[in-house]
Design a protein around this motif. Sequence first.
Motif, short mmCIF file in Angstrom:
data_model
loop_
_atom_site.label_atom_id
_atom_site.label_comp_id
_atom_site.label_asym_id
_atom_site.label_seq_id
_atom_site.Cartn_x
_atom_site.Cartn_y
_atom_site.Cartn_z
N LYS A 30 40.78 46.78 24.23
CA LYS A 30 40.20 47.21 22.95
C LYS A 30 39.25 48.38 23.14
O LYS A 30 38.98 49.13 22.20
N ALA A 31 38.72 48.52 24.35
CA ALA A 31 37.83 49.64 24.66
C ALA A 31 38.59 50.79 25.32
O ALA A 31 37.99 51.81 25.68
N CYS A 32 39.91 50.60 25.50
CA CYS A 32 40.77 51.63 26.13
C CYS A 32 40.29 51.98 27.53
O CYS A 32 40.21 53.16 27.92
N VAL A 33 39.93 50.94 28.31
CA VAL A 33 39.49 51.14 29.68
C VAL A 33 39.92 49.92 30.48
O VAL A 33 40.24 48.87 29.92
N SER A 34 39.96 50.05 31.79
CA SER A 34 40.37 48.92 32.63
C SER A 34 39.33 47.81 32.60
O SER A 34 38.15 48.04 32.33
N ALA A 35 39.77 46.58 32.89
CA ALA A 35 38.86 45.45 32.95
C ALA A 35 37.79 45.66 34.02
O ALA A 35 36.63 45.27 33.85
N PHE A 36 38.17 46.29 35.12
CA PHE A 36 37.25 46.57 36.22
C PHE A 36 36.08 47.43 35.73
O PHE A 36 34.91 47.08 35.90
N HIS A 37 36.38 48.56 35.12
CA HIS A 37 35.33 49.44 34.64
C HIS A 37 34.59 48.83 33.45
O HIS A 37 33.36 48.97 33.33
N ARG A 145 34.83 41.69 51.38
CA ARG A 145 34.55 40.38 50.80
C ARG A 145 34.81 40.46 49.30
O ARG A 145 34.56 41.48 48.67
N SER A 146 35.32 39.37 48.74
CA SER A 146 35.61 39.32 47.31
C SER A 146 34.39 38.86 46.54
O SER A 146 33.67 37.95 46.98
N PHE A 147 34.16 39.48 45.39
CA PHE A 147 33.00 39.15 44.55
C PHE A 147 33.43 38.96 43.10
O PHE A 147 34.40 39.56 42.64
N ASN A 148 32.67 38.11 42.42
CA ASN A 148 32.85 37.91 41.00
C ASN A 148 31.92 38.86 40.25
O ASN A 148 30.77 39.02 40.63
N THR A 149 32.42 39.48 39.20
CA THR A 149 31.62 40.45 38.46
C THR A 149 30.31 39.86 37.97
O THR A 149 29.27 40.53 37.94
N GLY A 174 28.40 51.74 57.98
CA GLY A 174 28.23 51.60 56.53
C GLY A 174 28.07 52.93 55.83
O GLY A 174 27.16 53.13 55.03
N MET A 175 28.99 53.86 56.12
CA MET A 175 28.97 55.15 55.44
C MET A 175 29.33 54.99 53.96
O MET A 175 28.87 55.75 53.11
N TYR A 176 30.17 53.98 53.69
CA TYR A 176 30.62 53.75 52.31
C TYR A 176 30.40 52.31 51.87
O TYR A 176 30.49 51.38 52.68
N GLY A 177 30.16 52.15 50.59
CA GLY A 177 30.28 50.87 49.91
C GLY A 177 31.33 51.07 48.83
O GLY A 177 31.13 51.89 47.92
N ILE A 178 32.46 50.39 48.93
CA ILE A 178 33.60 50.67 48.04
C ILE A 178 33.97 49.44 47.23
O ILE A 178 34.21 48.37 47.79
N CYS A 179 34.02 49.61 45.90
CA CYS A 179 34.48 48.56 45.00
C CYS A 179 35.94 48.81 44.66
O CYS A 179 36.28 49.91 44.20
N ILE A 180 36.79 47.81 44.88
CA ILE A 180 38.22 47.93 44.60
C ILE A 180 38.65 46.76 43.74
O ILE A 180 38.47 45.59 44.11
N ASP A 181 39.21 47.05 42.57
CA ASP A 181 39.60 45.99 41.63
C ASP A 181 40.58 45.03 42.27
O ASP A 181 41.50 45.43 43.00
N SER A 182 40.41 43.74 41.98
CA SER A 182 41.33 42.71 42.46
C SER A 182 42.18 42.19 41.32
O SER A 182 43.40 42.30 41.33
N ASP A 183 41.53 41.60 40.30
CA ASP A 183 42.29 41.06 39.17
C ASP A 183 41.58 41.26 37.84
O ASP A 183 41.85 40.57 36.88
N GLY A 184 40.67 42.23 37.78
CA GLY A 184 39.93 42.46 36.55
C GLY A 184 38.65 41.67 36.47
O GLY A 184 37.62 42.18 36.03
N LYS A 185 38.67 40.43 36.93
CA LYS A 185 37.48 39.59 36.92
C LYS A 185 36.79 39.63 38.28
O LYS A 185 35.56 39.64 38.37
#
Length: 278
Positions: A30-37, A145-149, A174-185
């Motif tokens: 409804k916001a025209c954006v991915s669940a992750f964002h 590691r997997s995290f819940n939003t 630790g040059m990067y901290g990267i968030c990668i979508d898993s399942d939207g939640k």
Amino acid sequence: MGWIEGIQNAIEYIEENLTEELNIQEIAEKACVSAFHFQRIFTVLCGFTVGEYIRNRRLSIAAEELSKADARVIDVAMKYGYDSPDSFTRAFTKFHGISPSAAKLKGANLKSFAPLKIKLTLEGGTMLEYKIVEKQQFTVMGKVRSFNTDTSYDEIPKFWQEHMQSGENNIVCGMYGICIDSDGKNFDYMIADNYLPWNEIPEGYVTRVIPAGTWAVFPCRGPLPKSLQDVNTRIWSEWLPNCKEYKLAGNYNVEMYTPPTENPEDYYCEIWIPVEKV
């Protein structure tokens, strides 16, 4: 459709379906954006997660129904998504400070959680520095590691602390901290460095390919985590609503860190957000 309008559409969809099973993917659409964002931006703009908003709205309306009608607690509990009266009673009591049965009594003190209305306000008048860059595909290696939003803001710093104290920063600094979508939640968070293909991948570590694309790069200057959090908030509350040329792309984003400085005020890092032309 603008970003603020999109968020409001999503909120209205939630309000219309509070007694139904709500799916984060459908809400984000409804916001025209991915669940992750959507979840990340919603939390920054509103100060609480999508899940907290839904739960608070349901408990607020449930209290109104209990106080105004001859409704049974078990029926109200089921109506608003609780599997049992006990789980409903625990949540209700934590939110309102009294039990559902007490809420039925005349004169009971209840808490109200009103529907959100998103408005863009002008504050400060300061410039947010950024640049648009094209980056080639690159590969990183690190610990995932997997995290819940809903809990990631508290849990990710603990992940970093654990990594540094364990001595594994000798393997990945630790040059990067990267968030990668898993399942939207849920999403994967990776503490990573650039992958050197001539080196073996240690046990417990993985590689990920970050695709080529266009990035909005935002500098962060000053002590962590405040500088990073301040810029992150301004990206979603100021830059994105006013950006007419670009929209969000891929379901990932990158924090780029530099080596520590003697004076924390001199520290520099960046937030990379994948974007594409509107």
